[in-house]
Motif scaffolding. Sequence first.
Motif, short mmCIF file in Angstrom:
data_model
loop_
_atom_site.label_atom_id
_atom_site.label_comp_id
_atom_site.label_asym_id
_atom_site.label_seq_id
_atom_site.Cartn_x
_atom_site.Cartn_y
_atom_site.Cartn_z
N MET A 1 7.44 -0.61 -95.76
CA MET A 1 7.45 0.51 -94.81
C MET A 1 6.95 1.78 -95.49
O MET A 1 7.36 2.09 -96.61
CB MET A 1 8.89 0.73 -94.32
CG MET A 1 9.08 1.87 -93.37
SD MET A 1 10.83 1.95 -92.88
CE MET A 1 11.07 3.70 -92.94
N ALA A 2 6.04 2.50 -94.84
CA ALA A 2 5.62 3.80 -95.36
C ALA A 2 6.86 4.68 -95.46
O ALA A 2 7.68 4.71 -94.54
CB ALA A 2 4.57 4.43 -94.46
N ALA B 1 -5.97 -9.16 -112.06
CA ALA B 1 -6.05 -8.20 -113.17
C ALA B 1 -6.19 -6.76 -112.70
O ALA B 1 -5.80 -5.84 -113.40
CB ALA B 1 -7.23 -8.56 -114.07
N VAL B 2 -6.73 -6.53 -111.50
CA VAL B 2 -6.99 -5.18 -111.03
C VAL B 2 -6.08 -4.85 -109.84
O VAL B 2 -6.26 -5.38 -108.75
CB VAL B 2 -8.47 -5.00 -110.63
CG1 VAL B 2 -8.73 -3.58 -110.14
CG2 VAL B 2 -9.39 -5.34 -111.79
N PHE B 3 -5.08 -3.99 -110.08
CA PHE B 3 -4.15 -3.56 -109.03
C PHE B 3 -4.89 -2.72 -108.01
O PHE B 3 -5.60 -1.78 -108.35
CB PHE B 3 -3.01 -2.75 -109.66
CG PHE B 3 -2.04 -2.18 -108.65
CD1 PHE B 3 -1.04 -2.96 -108.12
CD2 PHE B 3 -2.15 -0.85 -108.25
CE1 PHE B 3 -0.15 -2.44 -107.21
CE2 PHE B 3 -1.26 -0.32 -107.34
CZ PHE B 3 -0.25 -1.12 -106.81
N ARG B 4 -4.73 -3.04 -106.70
CA ARG B 4 -5.41 -2.30 -105.64
C ARG B 4 -4.47 -1.47 -104.78
O ARG B 4 -4.89 -0.53 -104.13
CB ARG B 4 -6.20 -3.26 -104.74
CG ARG B 4 -7.36 -3.94 -105.43
CD ARG B 4 -8.36 -2.95 -106.04
NE ARG B 4 -8.83 -1.96 -105.13
CZ ARG B 4 -9.97 -1.99 -104.46
NH1 ARG B 4 -10.77 -3.00 -104.64
NH2 ARG B 4 -10.32 -1.03 -103.65
N GLY B 5 -3.18 -1.83 -104.71
CA GLY B 5 -2.24 -1.07 -103.89
C GLY B 5 -1.09 -1.93 -103.43
O GLY B 5 -0.86 -3.02 -103.96
N ILE B 6 -0.36 -1.44 -102.43
CA ILE B 6 0.80 -2.13 -101.88
C ILE B 6 0.52 -2.50 -100.43
O ILE B 6 0.05 -1.67 -99.64
CB ILE B 6 2.07 -1.25 -101.95
CG1 ILE B 6 2.36 -0.83 -103.39
CG2 ILE B 6 3.27 -1.96 -101.32
CD1 ILE B 6 2.76 -1.96 -104.32
N ALA C 1 3.57 7.09 -100.37
CA ALA C 1 4.90 6.57 -100.72
C ALA C 1 5.24 5.39 -99.83
O ALA C 1 5.04 5.43 -98.62
CB ALA C 1 5.95 7.67 -100.59
N VAL C 2 5.77 4.33 -100.45
CA VAL C 2 6.07 3.10 -99.73
C VAL C 2 7.36 2.49 -100.29
O VAL C 2 7.66 2.67 -101.47
CB VAL C 2 4.88 2.11 -99.84
CG1 VAL C 2 4.58 1.75 -101.27
CG2 VAL C 2 5.10 0.88 -98.99
N TRP C 3 8.11 1.79 -99.45
CA TRP C 3 9.33 1.12 -99.88
C TRP C 3 8.99 -0.26 -100.42
O TRP C 3 8.27 -1.02 -99.77
CB TRP C 3 10.32 1.00 -98.74
CG TRP C 3 10.91 2.31 -98.34
CD1 TRP C 3 10.51 3.12 -97.32
CD2 TRP C 3 12.01 2.98 -98.98
NE1 TRP C 3 11.29 4.26 -97.28
CE2 TRP C 3 12.21 4.19 -98.29
CE3 TRP C 3 12.83 2.67 -100.05
CZ2 TRP C 3 13.21 5.08 -98.65
CZ3 TRP C 3 13.82 3.56 -100.40
CH2 TRP C 3 14.01 4.75 -99.70
N ARG D 1 11.84 3.55 -103.35
CA ARG D 1 10.62 4.22 -102.87
C ARG D 1 9.67 4.36 -104.04
O ARG D 1 10.01 4.92 -105.08
CB ARG D 1 10.96 5.57 -102.27
CG ARG D 1 9.79 6.20 -101.55
CD ARG D 1 10.19 7.42 -100.74
NE ARG D 1 10.82 8.42 -101.60
CZ ARG D 1 11.89 9.12 -101.27
NH1 ARG D 1 12.49 8.95 -100.13
NH2 ARG D 1 12.37 10.00 -102.11
N LEU D 2 8.44 3.86 -103.87
CA LEU D 2 7.40 3.92 -104.89
C LEU D 2 6.34 4.91 -104.44
O LEU D 2 5.88 4.87 -103.30
CB LEU D 2 6.76 2.54 -105.07
CG LEU D 2 5.57 2.45 -106.03
CD1 LEU D 2 6.01 2.70 -107.47
CD2 LEU D 2 4.89 1.11 -105.88
N ARG D 3 5.99 5.83 -105.33
CA ARG D 3 4.94 6.82 -105.03
C ARG D 3 3.68 6.48 -105.81
O ARG D 3 3.69 6.39 -107.03
CB ARG D 3 5.41 8.23 -105.36
CG ARG D 3 4.35 9.28 -105.01
CD ARG D 3 4.91 10.67 -104.86
NE ARG D 3 6.06 10.74 -103.96
CZ ARG D 3 5.97 10.82 -102.62
NH1 ARG D 3 4.81 10.81 -102.04
NH2 ARG D 3 7.07 10.91 -101.90
#
Length: 147
Positions: A19-20, A59-64, A94-96, A143-145
């Motif tokens: 969730m955003a 190997a390459v993180f793109r997001g959540i 920011a995302v949970w 919560r991750l920013r």
Amino acid sequence: MPPVQTSYPGRPAAAYEGMAADQNPATVVSRTVETAEGIGFGRAAFQGARDEGIAAAGAVFRGIVLADRNARPSPSGADLFAKGETAAVMTSGAVWVVTASAASAGSPAYVTPAGALTAAASGNAPIANALFDTSAPAGGLVRLRLN
């Protein structure tokens, strides 16, 4: 016909995985899921084989991956995007998420080789400019920013 639900919580959960977390500006991109098992809501997305593709590990993180309550139900009942579906991926904002280790507000975020999000640096890749906004024990919602 028996009732479907007979009890209700006093209030809904404050948040859920993927969730955003707020209404502040965020960057969200659409990507096609390449992993055969799909990618769950609130999970790390990595660069896939194709330019517009994402995978559950890499190997390459793109997001959540953001949650989508309109997503087609999976046969397993898990909240995920299946292979070939288009997923919303938050690259900043920011995302949970669920943390694999205890996390403290302000601590940097890392991703494990298996794609779990953690505050533990040992053996894990740092997520550039990302930190935890809240604290939680291992397995807790935090919560991750992404900056």
